[in-house]
Design a protein around this motif. Structure first.
Motif, short mmCIF file in Angstrom:
data_model
loop_
_atom_site.label_atom_id
_atom_site.label_comp_id
_atom_site.label_asym_id
_atom_site.label_seq_id
_atom_site.Cartn_x
_atom_site.Cartn_y
_atom_site.Cartn_z
N THR A 2 0.86 -0.96 -0.04
CA THR A 2 -0.05 0.15 0.02
C THR A 2 0.93 1.31 -0.14
OG1 THR A 2 -1.70 0.89 1.12
CG2 THR A 2 -0.15 0.05 2.62
N CYS A 4 0.70 5.36 1.93
CA CYS A 4 -0.01 6.25 2.51
C CYS A 4 1.19 7.22 3.19
CB CYS A 4 -0.36 5.44 4.02
SG CYS A 4 -1.57 4.10 3.99
N SER A 17 -4.44 7.85 1.65
CA SER A 17 -3.94 6.41 1.70
C SER A 17 -4.71 5.96 0.26
CB SER A 17 -4.66 5.57 2.80
OG SER A 17 -5.85 5.89 2.86
N LYS A 33 -7.97 2.04 4.12
CA LYS A 33 -6.72 1.98 5.01
C LYS A 33 -6.71 3.18 5.87
CE LYS A 33 -4.56 -0.95 1.81
NZ LYS A 33 -3.55 -0.92 0.67
N MET A 34 -7.83 3.92 5.96
CA MET A 34 -7.83 5.34 6.71
C MET A 34 -8.94 5.33 7.52
SD MET A 34 -8.48 9.33 5.53
CE MET A 34 -7.15 9.59 4.60
N LEU A 48 -3.59 5.99 9.40
CA LEU A 48 -3.52 5.45 8.27
C LEU A 48 -2.53 4.02 8.64
CD1 LEU A 48 -2.15 8.48 6.03
CD2 LEU A 48 -4.56 7.94 6.31
N SER A 50 -0.69 0.48 7.16
CA SER A 50 0.07 -0.62 6.08
C SER A 50 0.41 -1.86 6.55
CB SER A 50 1.11 0.12 5.41
OG SER A 50 1.86 0.31 6.28
N GLN A 147 5.58 8.64 5.47
CA GLN A 147 5.00 7.69 4.58
C GLN A 147 5.19 6.26 5.15
OE1 GLN A 147 8.21 8.98 1.86
NE2 GLN A 147 6.45 9.17 0.10
#
Length: 254
Positions: A2, A4, A17, A33-34, A48, A50, A147
């Motif tokens: 992913t 983000c 995201s 994913k948020m 967020l 991952s 990130q």
């Protein structure tokens, strides 16, 4: 995989995201994913995620459950974003402790990372990155963004454009270019994109946007960025040391 990203600016916070998950070339799906936790006038918290989807979902659900059950120390009762990041780290450890050993038996990666930011009451807005082990770091003036996931393709544009003084509208545009660059280079990142924006001391989300394949603004940004890069590249001078070299005839024929 992913992608983000979250930015901490003088004007506010920007979160974004993607929604793609994959467990192989023929197992691609979309999951949000948020997660946003908002009590207007009191606190705004955006998370967020991952990594392993079951781990991230269960950790956030556990965080939410503790708040819903009214535990003494929960996401709605603590008085700082530091405490919120600490709570999320604790929930992540709890889930990984419970499920990690079983995932490892089947060679499944239990890694997970979070970005969490927002504002609680009168405390200044803050932004944290939570690692798989549950520890975390905070964004500062020198590093105003985080990130997670597939970060390398979208990082150059953020490094070149974003400073704490960047306006929110410019920051959102930069984030979308960052996503476009990432999606062009990595098929494991894809639409839809979720974006949320928070203005300094607003204690409410200014907007949430769900960007799909048919979004006209994102399509325009993608096209114009690509055309602009090609134009700038074409305008760059050729290397001086190749001026007198015929590049089409530099090797003798066989």
């Amino acid at each position: 995989m992913t992608y983000c990203v979250a930015l901490k600016l003088n004007a506010g916070l920007v979160f974004a995201s993607d929604s793609r998950t994959n467990a192989g070339i023929d197992q691609i799906a979309c999951f949000k994913k948020m997660r946003c936790f908002v009590n207007e006038g009191d606190r705004v918290i955006v998370i967020l995620s991952s990594g392993n989807l079951s781990i991230t979902q269960n950790a956030i659900n556990l965080l939410e459950q503790k708040g819903r059950h009214g535990e003494a120390r929960n996401i709605w009762s603590v008085d700082s974003m530091f405490d919120v990041a600490q709570l999320l780290g604790e929930c992540l450890r709890e889930v990984r402790k419970q499920d990690g050993v079983f995932l490892a038996q089947n060679n499944v990666d239990a890694g997970a990372n979070f970005i969490i930011g927002g504002q609680v009451q009168t405390e200044p807005m803050r932004l944290f990155m939570v690692y798989a082990e549950g520890n975390f770091i905070e964004a500062g003036e020198e590093t105003p963004y985080f990130q997670i996931g597939e970060t390398k393709y979208g990082k150059p544009i953020i490094d070149r454009v974003i400073t704490p003084e960047t306006p929110l509208s410019e920051a959102v545009k930069c984030v979308l270019v960052s996503f476009d660059s990432t999606m062009r280079s990595n098929l494991s990142v894809g639409l839809p994109i979720d974006i949320a924006c928070y203005s300094q001391a607003g204690l409410r989300l200014d907007f949430e946007q769900h960007i799909t394949q048919d979004d006209p603004y994102f399509s325009q940004i993608s096209r114009r960025w690509s055309d602009g890069l090609k134009g700038v590249f074409a305008s760059l001078p050729n290397p001086e040391w190749l001026v007198d070299v015929d590049m089409n005839n530099q090797f003798p024929p066989d």
